[in-house]
Write an enzyme that holds these catalytic residues in place. Sequence first.
Site, PDB file in Angstrom:
ATOM      1  N   GLU A 101       0.858  -1.186   0.000  1.00  0.00           N
ATOM      2  CA  GLU A 101       0.000   0.000   0.000  1.00  0.00           C
ATOM      3  C   GLU A 101       0.890   1.230   0.000  1.00  0.00           C
ATOM      4  O   GLU A 101       2.038   1.163   0.437  1.00  0.00           O
ATOM      5  CB  GLU A 101      -0.839   0.055   1.292  1.00  0.00           C
ATOM      6  CG  GLU A 101      -1.753  -1.108   1.482  1.00  0.00           C
ATOM      7  CD  GLU A 101      -2.291  -1.175   2.921  1.00  0.00           C
ATOM      8  OE1 GLU A 101      -2.299  -0.143   3.618  1.00  0.00           O
ATOM      9  OE2 GLU A 101      -2.684  -2.281   3.324  1.00  0.00           O
TER      10      GLU A 101
ATOM     11  N   LYS B  58       2.350   4.584   1.468  1.00  0.00           N
ATOM     12  CA  LYS B  58       2.482   5.145   2.810  1.00  0.00           C
ATOM     13  C   LYS B  58       2.110   6.622   2.713  1.00  0.00           C
ATOM     14  O   LYS B  58       2.883   7.448   2.231  1.00  0.00           O
ATOM     15  CB  LYS B  58       3.903   4.972   3.342  1.00  0.00           C
ATOM     16  CG  LYS B  58       4.040   5.418   4.783  1.00  0.00           C
ATOM     17  CD  LYS B  58       5.367   4.947   5.348  1.00  0.00           C
ATOM     18  CE  LYS B  58       5.554   5.252   6.811  1.00  0.00           C
ATOM     19  NZ  LYS B  58       5.083   6.497   7.310  1.00  0.00           N
TER      20      LYS B  58
ATOM     21  N   ASP C 114       1.332  10.332   3.759  1.00  0.00           N
ATOM     22  CA  ASP C 114       2.007  11.186   4.735  1.00  0.00           C
ATOM     23  C   ASP C 114       0.978  12.057   5.458  1.00  0.00           C
ATOM     24  O   ASP C 114       0.775  13.221   5.123  1.00  0.00           O
ATOM     25  CB  ASP C 114       3.057  12.045   4.022  1.00  0.00           C
ATOM     26  CG  ASP C 114       4.066  12.599   4.997  1.00  0.00           C
ATOM     27  OD1 ASP C 114       4.009  12.223   6.185  1.00  0.00           O
ATOM     28  OD2 ASP C 114       4.905  13.400   4.582  1.00  0.00           O
TER      29      ASP C 114
ATOM     30  N   TYR D  13      -8.244   7.968   4.403  1.00  0.00           N
ATOM     31  CA  TYR D  13      -8.092   6.678   3.719  1.00  0.00           C
ATOM     32  C   TYR D  13      -8.008   5.575   4.775  1.00  0.00           C
ATOM     33  O   TYR D  13      -7.193   5.672   5.704  1.00  0.00           O
ATOM     34  CB  TYR D  13      -6.812   6.667   2.888  1.00  0.00           C
ATOM     35  CG  TYR D  13      -6.947   7.418   1.587  1.00  0.00           C
ATOM     36  CD1 TYR D  13      -7.477   6.795   0.454  1.00  0.00           C
ATOM     37  CD2 TYR D  13      -6.559   8.742   1.488  1.00  0.00           C
ATOM     38  CE1 TYR D  13      -7.607   7.472  -0.746  1.00  0.00           C
ATOM     39  CE2 TYR D  13      -6.682   9.438   0.283  1.00  0.00           C
ATOM     40  CZ  TYR D  13      -7.211   8.794  -0.827  1.00  0.00           C
ATOM     41  OH  TYR D  13      -7.331   9.461  -2.003  1.00  0.00           O
TER      42      TYR D  13
ATOM     43  N   LYS E  65      10.863   3.480   2.957  1.00  0.00           N
ATOM     44  CA  LYS E  65      10.817   4.943   2.887  1.00  0.00           C
ATOM     45  C   LYS E  65      11.583   5.466   1.680  1.00  0.00           C
ATOM     46  O   LYS E  65      12.720   5.050   1.438  1.00  0.00           O
ATOM     47  CB  LYS E  65      11.454   5.541   4.153  1.00  0.00           C
ATOM     48  CG  LYS E  65      10.652   5.266   5.406  1.00  0.00           C
ATOM     49  CD  LYS E  65       9.544   6.283   5.598  1.00  0.00           C
ATOM     50  CE  LYS E  65      10.034   7.491   6.314  1.00  0.00           C
ATOM     51  NZ  LYS E  65       9.555   7.650   7.651  1.00  0.00           N
TER      52      LYS E  65
ATOM     53  N   CYS F   3      15.144  49.135   2.127  1.00  0.00           N
ATOM     54  CA  CYS F   3      14.247  48.209   1.426  1.00  0.00           C
ATOM     55  C   CYS F   3      14.630  48.130  -0.050  1.00  0.00           C
ATOM     56  O   CYS F   3      14.775  49.165  -0.707  1.00  0.00           O
ATOM     57  CB  CYS F   3      12.806  48.683   1.592  1.00  0.00           C
ATOM     58  SG  CYS F   3      11.649  47.757   0.591  1.00  0.00           S
TER      59      CYS F   3
ATOM     60  N   CYS G 185      11.638  49.998  -2.065  1.00  0.00           N
ATOM     61  CA  CYS G 185      11.314  51.419  -1.935  1.00  0.00           C
ATOM     62  C   CYS G 185      12.437  52.242  -1.324  1.00  0.00           C
ATOM     63  O   CYS G 185      12.345  53.467  -1.260  1.00  0.00           O
ATOM     64  CB  CYS G 185      10.053  51.589  -1.089  1.00  0.00           C
ATOM     65  SG  CYS G 185      10.350  51.231   0.659  1.00  0.00           S
TER      66      CYS G 185
ATOM     67  N   CYS H 276      10.532  46.241   6.426  1.00  0.00           N
ATOM     68  CA  CYS H 276      10.542  47.585   5.864  1.00  0.00           C
ATOM     69  C   CYS H 276       9.437  48.352   6.572  1.00  0.00           C
ATOM     70  O   CYS H 276       8.304  47.889   6.649  1.00  0.00           O
ATOM     71  CB  CYS H 276      10.246  47.519   4.363  1.00  0.00           C
ATOM     72  SG  CYS H 276       9.827  49.124   3.676  1.00  0.00           S
TER      73      CYS H 276
ATOM     74  N   CYS I 221       5.470  51.576   0.981  1.00  0.00           N
ATOM     75  CA  CYS I 221       6.363  50.749   0.166  1.00  0.00           C
ATOM     76  C   CYS I 221       5.547  50.039  -0.916  1.00  0.00           C
ATOM     77  O   CYS I 221       4.562  49.365  -0.606  1.00  0.00           O
ATOM     78  CB  CYS I 221       7.079  49.726   1.047  1.00  0.00           C
ATOM     79  SG  CYS I 221       7.991  48.489   0.104  1.00  0.00           S
TER      80      CYS I 221
HETATM   81  S1  IVH Z   1      -0.112   0.489   8.817  1.00  0.00           S
HETATM   82  C1  IVH Z   1       1.263  -1.193  12.887  1.00  0.00           C
HETATM   83  N1  IVH Z   1      -0.583   1.488   6.406  1.00  0.00           N
HETATM   84  O1  IVH Z   1       2.713   5.311   8.777  1.00  0.00           O
HETATM   85  C2  IVH Z   1       0.447  -0.509  11.896  1.00  0.00           C
HETATM   86  N2  IVH Z   1       0.386   2.882   8.077  1.00  0.00           N
HETATM   87  O2  IVH Z   1       5.245   4.727  10.122  1.00  0.00           O
HETATM   88  C3  IVH Z   1       1.011   0.706  11.270  1.00  0.00           C
HETATM   89  N3  IVH Z   1       0.810   5.165   7.349  1.00  0.00           N
HETATM   90  O3  IVH Z   1       1.514   5.431  12.079  1.00  0.00           O
HETATM   91  C4  IVH Z   1       0.104   1.334  10.314  1.00  0.00           C
HETATM   92  N4  IVH Z   1       0.049   4.930   5.300  1.00  0.00           N
HETATM   93  O4  IVH Z   1       0.341   6.914  10.312  1.00  0.00           O
HETATM   94  C5  IVH Z   1      -0.108   1.710   7.657  1.00  0.00           C
HETATM   95  N5  IVH Z   1      -1.030   2.285   4.278  1.00  0.00           N
HETATM   96  C6  IVH Z   1      -0.585   2.488   5.511  1.00  0.00           C
HETATM   97  C7  IVH Z   1      -0.090   3.744   5.917  1.00  0.00           C
HETATM   98  C8  IVH Z   1       0.386   3.897   7.223  1.00  0.00           C
HETATM   99  C9  IVH Z   1       0.571   5.764   6.185  1.00  0.00           C
HETATM  100  C10 IVH Z   1       1.425   5.815   8.542  1.00  0.00           C
HETATM  101  C11 IVH Z   1       0.665   5.619   9.827  1.00  0.00           C
HETATM  102  C12 IVH Z   1       1.629   4.952  10.761  1.00  0.00           C
HETATM  103  C13 IVH Z   1       2.939   5.327  10.157  1.00  0.00           C
HETATM  104  C14 IVH Z   1       4.000   4.316  10.539  1.00  0.00           C
END
Ligand code: IVH
Length: 673
Positions: A115, A117, A119, A230, A320, A415, A418, A433, A438
């Site tokens: 999936e 990740k 942010d 999500y 990451k 400035c 101006c 300024c 200005c």
């Molecule tokens: S699983 C143990 N799935 O990443 C379960 N986390 O670094 C952990 N996050 O705290 C969560 N997308 O805020 C999971 N598809 C995803 C995610 C996800 C973002 C975040 C989440 C978690 C952090 C862990």
Amino acid sequence: MARAKDSAHQAEALREKLRYHEHRYYVLDDPEISDAEYDVLMNELKALELAHPELLTPDSPTQRVGGKPREGFVKVAHSAPMLSLDNAYNEEELRDWARRVEELSGRAEVEYECELKLDGLSMALRYTDARFTLAVTRGDGTIGEDVTLNLRTVRSVPLSIAGAALKKTHMAADFEVRGEVIFPTKSFERMNEDREKQGLAKFANPRNAAAGAVRVLEPNITAQRRLDFYAYFLLVDGRVHIEKQSDALDTLETLGFKVNPNRKVFKKIDDVLTFINKKEAERDSLPYEIDGVVIKVNSTALWQRLGFTGKAPRWAIAYKYAARAGVTQVEDILVQVGRTGKLTPVAALKPVPIGGTTVSRATLHNMDEIERLGVRIGDWVQVERGGDVIPKVVKVLDDKEHPRGRRHFHMPEHCPVCGGHIVRTEGEADHRCVNANCPAKLRESILHFASRGVMNIDGMGDSLVTQLLERGLVRNVADIYELNEEKLLSLERMGKKSADNVLKEIEGSKKLPLERVIYGLGIRMVGERTAQFLAEHFGSLDALIDASEEELLEVEEVGPRIAQSIAEFLKEPSNVELIRRLEAAGLQFKGTKKVRGTALVGQSFVLTGTLPTYSRDDAKKMIEDAGGKVSGSVSKKTNFVVAGDDAGSKLDKARQLGVAVIDENGLKRMLGK
Ligand code: IVH
């Protein structure tokens, strides 16, 4: 009787229709009807519920917003710990993890579910009897905060689950969904633009902004932020019961949740890596920020076997992505002047491609930051584009290929726009300024005045304002009201029709309420909310002009710094003259003053425990209506602590500090009741 039943049916039918269309729009991103058609349905339901309040249900689509601001968040224990993930930063670390999973599980073949990740920030949503009842932030993983009212405003969070969906998925009506609250990049950028116009600090990245929006005490603000949710976990009684994570995600989708479509199951780690690389390439075209890929063992039965290491499960890992970075040379350091006169040093870079865009500028924030980095003109620097909108210089390189630059940067004494004086207030990082006229400030202040949400003069954007300034047709915001057809027609690319439109817009702005005028003046630290409080408190611009700093401090949410900023602005004769011209032009100078008593002016109260007859909210309102202030914690500045039954630590603190303690009767007497 039949009538009442009809209305009840009608209301339910409308609610169902609205829910269906909300799901199409906010979850599936595939609307069937126009916004206008949706509004018609919504208004119909609102009217019906207004006429028959007994028909109102908490999960009605009309009830997303409407919560009152609260004093703080209540702590809630999680049904099961909310853990974090271990990270892998490269192929090798990912392969090591997979090898260990395969060893520990005793299987040669393991399915991996991948999936994105996202942010954002993780959140647990509880559903009781198929209704959304509780949203809890991650907190420390064991205890989080109740942010239910704020999450109700997130449109992709279903307020209730259809019976048919429960049946189809064999789900009980009580369950918990965990997932990520995110701030879509577009909404984030729009919000930051608005904040800049208001002279407020911009959020560094969508994650911080989402966290801020989720934790505001005013649900209306969360609602304006257009967050998204999500889902990625489904729990019943604090446990995962579906055998495969991929099936759980399908179930979540059927229940009406938004599940990210970028997900796939693989059997080979090579294929997982291909997925990871493919998504990294797509990263810049996604409408939200991601910082990697989460790989989960698909079989939830294996989750039990694999267990945990410290705070993270062994059955999942976060791969990451590296921060998007590049190396380039600082060709110059320029200085930008904002609406409030703040000078921002900006590095002009030799253009370098970073993560899909060409970066040629990076902010250096202020003089402190330049000193911290030690950056000089000609230096080679490492530039990063994280989730952050504005690229930043992270470090100065110093080696054979990257020799140091020679020219030191100094903040100009005048400035750059101006030639006005530059001042750095003691204890502040920023240079400003101080010239009120200005042109750089002027341009920004006119754009702010005319913008949506302020005086709303549609058509008065960047190019028109630039032309008006260049031709000397506008020198301040009051000049806007002296524009006429002849003046506008003298501009390039301006036909009669557009000129008339602009004039109509200008005319229309005269009807906007007092708080907009106050906001439009562009007083430092006076945003939309403060302007509203000022308008309510003083009821007219004249009263505001006459107010002393002490009187300003009586306004809700106005502290010493804001009061000083307002007082300074109004001390300047040219500003008062400008305000007078706006008055002559016919703008709204009177509002409706919220009548407040004066019995408790200057007195501050803290409420604690349960009062015999007043609720906490009532007591607070009565004190405030009488001119007093209510705060959440006891300090030496507190005048009275109002204590009821079961008063706790606040009462102890009051005694310790020698603050007067009264009961409800005492309060009643002070209020003259
Ligand atoms: S699983 C143990 N799935 O990443 C379960 N986390 O670094 C952990 N996050 O705290 C969560 N997308 O805020 C999971 N598809 C995803 C995610 C996800 C973002 C975040 C989440 C978690 C952090 C862990």
